[in-house]
Design a protein around this motif. Structure first.
Motif, PDB file in Angstrom:
ATOM      1  N   UNK A   1      36.015  16.695  16.280  1.00 33.01           N
ATOM      2  CA  UNK A   1      35.451  17.369  15.129  1.00 33.01           C
ATOM      3  C   UNK A   1      34.085  17.959  15.418  1.00 33.01           C
TER       4      UNK A   1
ATOM      5  N   UNK B   1      39.693  21.535  20.201  1.00 32.30           N
ATOM      6  CA  UNK B   1      39.312  20.697  19.067  1.00 32.30           C
ATOM      7  C   UNK B   1      40.557  20.133  18.393  1.00 32.30           C
ATOM      8  N   UNK B   2      41.574  20.984  18.250  1.00 34.43           N
ATOM      9  CA  UNK B   2      42.815  20.569  17.600  1.00 34.43           C
ATOM     10  C   UNK B   2      43.567  19.558  18.466  1.00 34.43           C
TER      11      UNK B   2
ATOM     12  N   UNK C   1      37.273  18.821  11.103  1.00 34.19           N
ATOM     13  CA  UNK C   1      37.832  17.651  11.773  1.00 34.19           C
ATOM     14  C   UNK C   1      39.354  17.779  11.698  1.00 34.19           C
ATOM     15  N   UNK C   2      40.035  16.871  12.364  1.00 33.97           N
ATOM     16  CA  UNK C   2      41.489  16.911  12.327  1.00 33.97           C
ATOM     17  C   UNK C   2      42.078  17.385  13.642  1.00 33.97           C
ATOM     18  N   UNK C   3      43.329  17.769  13.577  1.00 29.33           N
ATOM     19  CA  UNK C   3      44.060  18.145  14.780  1.00 29.33           C
ATOM     20  C   UNK C   3      45.442  17.520  14.709  1.00 29.33           C
TER      21      UNK C   3
ATOM     22  N   UNK D   1      41.742  19.998   9.414  1.00 29.69           N
ATOM     23  CA  UNK D   1      42.770  20.999   9.764  1.00 29.69           C
ATOM     24  C   UNK D   1      43.908  20.384  10.568  1.00 29.69           C
ATOM     25  N   UNK D   2      45.123  20.729  10.175  1.00 28.59           N
ATOM     26  CA  UNK D   2      46.303  20.189  10.836  1.00 28.59           C
ATOM     27  C   UNK D   2      47.328  21.267  11.151  1.00 28.59           C
ATOM     28  N   UNK D   3      47.055  22.486  10.704  1.00 25.24           N
ATOM     29  CA  UNK D   3      47.930  23.594  11.085  1.00 25.24           C
ATOM     30  C   UNK D   3      47.562  24.015  12.494  1.00 25.24           C
TER      31      UNK D   3
ATOM     32  N   UNK E   1      41.556  16.398  18.733  1.00 22.09           N
ATOM     33  CA  UNK E   1      40.981  15.858  17.491  1.00 22.09           C
ATOM     34  C   UNK E   1      39.472  15.637  17.624  1.00 22.09           C
TER      35      UNK E   1
END
Lengths: 338, 338
Positions: free
Chosen positions: A280, A274-275, B282-284, B260-262, A278
């Motif tokens: 979600x 997911x990270x 969401x994020x990444x 999330x970005x960590x 990206x």
């Protein structure tokens, strides 16, 4: 009243139970015109959820208001109403924000497969039609109490947009309604994942442009092929198993969102993937009341016909056979008439 | 050239390595004006990621173009450029969709803490300024190569909107940039979670309206208090640990999104809670190039000053001390000058 009850895994009965009664001024009693069996009812039926023996089961119904509490101002006996499975006051901070399934006065239909159902926040939850609807419309109206609204929620939270590609994982009634929702929301390509001919046929009737019968890695390879290697812009996860979640993330393109509405059972989310990509995850229990006005309008005007997901109608007394038929995948979704 | 290398956990050296060279026509070499140490560099430093002994380390830098490959048409030696940590062609299907970190020609800066850095997709990745920027602007411009763009990505993917409430989990440089981003995107309340006075001060300077020093359940209780029991509309998760993820979901209101970005380490996502409360994730990895034009404009016009996250500047040769200072939380973020 007669109601469907569950006593143990596989042990569904229709028996006499106490009638529901008005205990709060916001309550209403609805005489059920039609109820139905939900895929999520199969979880306790199959022994995957805890059971309190003798509990009534069933959370989807439409019917006629029988009695209302003193604070129910918008409905009166005789009104035909859609009963969202999740009751809400439609006025709290979460409802106002459109997240009715997070209502501070959240309640649930507990006897949708029965003669009567209690609605705990009648003013906020119910939506009525002008007069008694045509009998032919009952199945489609019934889907608005949960399954169609849930498929819609999957499509909305997955971010289906005009011109995009949507993949629907799951060919149960929710998945099929998800196909219908994705088409309505303007997706140009709607890829239904289904191995079952009758379900494939409904998916196509609902507007699916592609059907993928493969599973696992072969399924993602097929989606890659259809999308020129790009993947799906939006993925509707309508099952709730770990396999379905894996497939959903496997077919999503970078930056896509998976909208999940299948109650998750033993699911481990692929957080690294997911990270890195990206992708979600959004969705959850559908805020049915939020979508009802729009869905009711689409249904009454004939633009959607979600009632097609019912391929078996039984009298209430045959609810046990209805469960067996769904459990054995002989039926997609079973409508019960009290 | 002189470059920072890692040999084992805790073993950072500055030593002579081979100069990077142009091997593809899309390559460029940038002479580093300033580089810096990222919180994610501490993962291998602390032994949580695999290490290839002797590898260069560092992925954030700005500098002056030294040499370009034959297909690099938009940049020439002498241009001052921001180097996104993730290189992209800016033309592929994913870049066009704004998901540059999913570029089909994705590459990464490998020697940002060094004299020279190779950019593998120079035309697509780099953004230049008009002439040499003022020396005072270098720290802020340097943050655009990763940390500020990453904080921005957290805010964007969390869905920060004007008038809403944002909670930022993590008071590292990314979290502080997340505060700045949430404020820029119009959040009315921005709650920074921080126990460290110097970081709290920067958070407030960046526009945080509240600082919560508590952790765990006490932290969620404080956020509930501040938000009248509602919770946050948007949560920026800027750490990557399981505790941070738990806190992020605990403070989110129903229907909210955690951006999330960590980089996640040993994270288990609370899938049931996500479902029941409709809290999305969401994020990444940040699509830095996507945000660069806007962030560069905000920085050059003085509307944001993200360079404040640097509280220690060292000559490149003292990179090992920079790592120690960040590891021991004596410094928030360390700028290195070759």
């Amino acid at each position: 009243m007669r109601a469907t009850t569950i006593h143990a895994p596989g042990d569904i009965r229709v028996e006499e139970v106490a009638d529901p009664t008005i205990t709060a001024p916001t309550d209403a009693i609805v005489k059920v015109t039609a109820g139905c069996i939900c895929g999520s009812d199969l979880w306790p039926y199959r022994g995957h959820n805890d059971i309190t023996p003798g509990d009534t089961i069933g959370h989807e119904c439409v019917g006629v208001v029988e009695e209302v509490g003193s604070e129910v101002s918008d409905f009166k006996p005789g009104d035909f109403v859609i009963v969202p499975f999740d009751h809400c006051d439609n006025t709290c901070v979460h409802c106002v924000a459109g997240m009715h399934s997070g209502c501070v006065n959240l309640g649930f239909t507990a006897s949708g497969q029965a003669e009567y159902a209690l609605v705990t926040q009648a003013n906020g939850s119910l939506v009525k039609t002008d007069g008694m609807p045509d009998k032919d419309l009952i199945p489609s109206l019934l889907t608005l109490s949960d399954v169609m609204a849930t498929g819609w929620h999957a499509a909305v939270t997955a971010g289906v947009r005009p011109g995009g590609t949507a993949v629907v994982v799951g060919d149960g009634a929710v998945g099929l309604c998800g196909v219908l929702a994705a088409v309505q929301l303007g997706a140009e390509r709607v890829i239904a994942m289904s191995r079952h001919e009758p379900r494939q046929a409904i998916a196509r009737q609902f507007g699916a442009t592609h059907v993928v019968a493969e599973r696992g890695k072969e399924a993602s390879a097929r989606v890659a092929e259809i999308t020129d290697g790009v993947g799906a812009d939006a993925v509707l996860e309508c099952v709730g198993t770990n396999d379905a979640i894996r497939t959903a993330f496997a077919v999503a393109r970078p930056g896509a969102t998976v909208g999940f509405v299948g109650v998750p059972h033993d699911v481990e989310l692929p957080v690294r993937k997911m990270f890195q990509k990206n992708i979600g995850l959004a969705g959850g229990m559908a805020p049915v009341r939020k979508y009802l006005p729009e869905l009711l309008d689409l249904t009454l005007s004939g633009r959607i016909n979600p009632g097609l997901v019912f391929d078996l109608t039984l009298p209430l007394d045959q609810a046990p056979e209805g469960y067996r038929a769904m459990d054995e995948r002989r039926a997609i979704k079973v409508l019960l008439e009290p």
